[in-house]
Design a protein around this motif. Structure first.
Motif, PDB file in Angstrom:
ATOM      1  N   CYS A 106       0.823  -1.212   0.000  1.00 44.72           N
ATOM      2  CA  CYS A 106       0.000   0.000   0.000  1.00 44.72           C
ATOM      3  C   CYS A 106       0.856   1.261   0.000  1.00 44.72           C
ATOM      4  N   CYS A 107       2.090   1.156   0.494  1.00 42.03           N
ATOM      5  CA  CYS A 107       2.932   2.338   0.715  1.00 42.03           C
ATOM      6  C   CYS A 107       4.337   2.244   0.108  1.00 42.03           C
TER       7      CYS A 107
ATOM      8  N   CYS B 100       1.323  -2.915   7.793  1.00 43.31           N
ATOM      9  CA  CYS B 100       2.177  -1.899   7.166  1.00 43.31           C
ATOM     10  C   CYS B 100       2.564  -0.855   8.213  1.00 43.31           C
TER      11      CYS B 100
ATOM     12  N   CYS C 226       1.277   2.769   7.583  1.00 48.54           N
ATOM     13  CA  CYS C 226      -0.162   2.915   7.864  1.00 48.54           C
ATOM     14  C   CYS C 226      -0.465   2.802   9.357  1.00 48.54           C
TER      15      CYS C 226
HETATM   16 ZN   LIG Z   1       0.679   1.139   4.068  1.00 47.52          ZN
END
Ligand SMILES: [Zn+2]
Length: 234
Positions: A154-155, A206, A209
């Motif tokens: 996601c990152c 994560c 996050c």
């Molecule tokens: Zn993330």
């Protein structure tokens, strides 16, 4: 075997290092870091711990009676540790990079690896499994592994990936944007060495996050390092 992924809470560091920072070279006070490390050690129930001077390489350091860490004066420069000696906590310090804990219950061997994107590109995890095979006669089919909280797909944005990541690994890029799945890369690197998929556990958390729980270098820049720890019981 006992192991722990320590979140950032429960320590004495303040401000951006709030609070269980184990990193000595991030700008936090040495007395606070010493107290935090002591707390982790007592939680692990070991008297000795080995912290590495991590350099984003692929070197794995083997701890044995000869390289007894209790007698060692100089820091160990490496990004992975392996041992069959009980009672020693192997510690990896991270803030977005993966800490990968490994355990062979058959040969009673533990390992701990620091794999950021540079480590992943160099396949340090595969290198560690090779060391476990050669030095301790471990069979990859017996080894169990766990991947710590770290930068998720996601990152994990790599805008310069064409310069930084070899083409052979571009299959780990999400199709629509320059984000990479390093968790899957690590799993595949372990399976390529003969480990079984069902013996690999990913926390799938994560760090970027979840900065209230874990340090994230990408999100916070000036921040601490949390501890991933494994040891063999005495
Ligand atoms: Zn993330």
């Amino acid at each position: 075997m006992s192991h722990g992924i320590f979140s950032r809470s429960g320590g004495v560091s303040s401000h951006c290092f709030d609070s269980l920072n184990v990193g000595l070279s991030v700008g936090d006070g040495p007395a606070a870091v010493a107290e935090n490390r002591h707390r982790i050690l007592s939680r692990m129930g070991t008297r000795k711990a080995v912290f590495l001077n991590q350099v984003h390489g692929k070197t794995i350091h083997v701890l044995n009676q000869i390289s007894n860490p209790a007698k060692r004066q100089t820091p160990i420069i490496a990004d992975g540790l392996v041992t069959d000696m009980p009672g020693i906590s192997l510690v990896i310090q991270v803030a977005d990079c993966q800490g990968i804990l490994l355990f062979d219950p058959d040969k009673k061997v533990v390992a701990n690896v620091h794999s950021g994107w540079r480590g992943s590109v160099q396949n340090i995890i595969g290198n560690c499994i090779d060391v476990m095979k050669v030095r301790f006669k471990c069979q990859p089919g017996h080894i169990r592994a766990g991947i710590s909280p770290s930068l998720g797909p996601c990152c994990a944005e790599f805008t310069n990936y064409k310069d930084e990541i070899p083409k052979a690994l571009w299959s780990y890029k999400l199709s629509e944007k320059p984000y990479f799945d390093f968790w899957k890369m690590s799993c595949d690197q372990m399976i390529e060495k003969g480990m079984k998929k069902e013996n690999i556990e990913r926390m799938n958390i994560c760090t970027q996050c979840n900065t209230e729980q874990f340090y994230s270098y990408r999100r916070e820049k000036k921040t601490g390092r949390f501890a991933c720890v494994i040891s063999l019981k005495k």
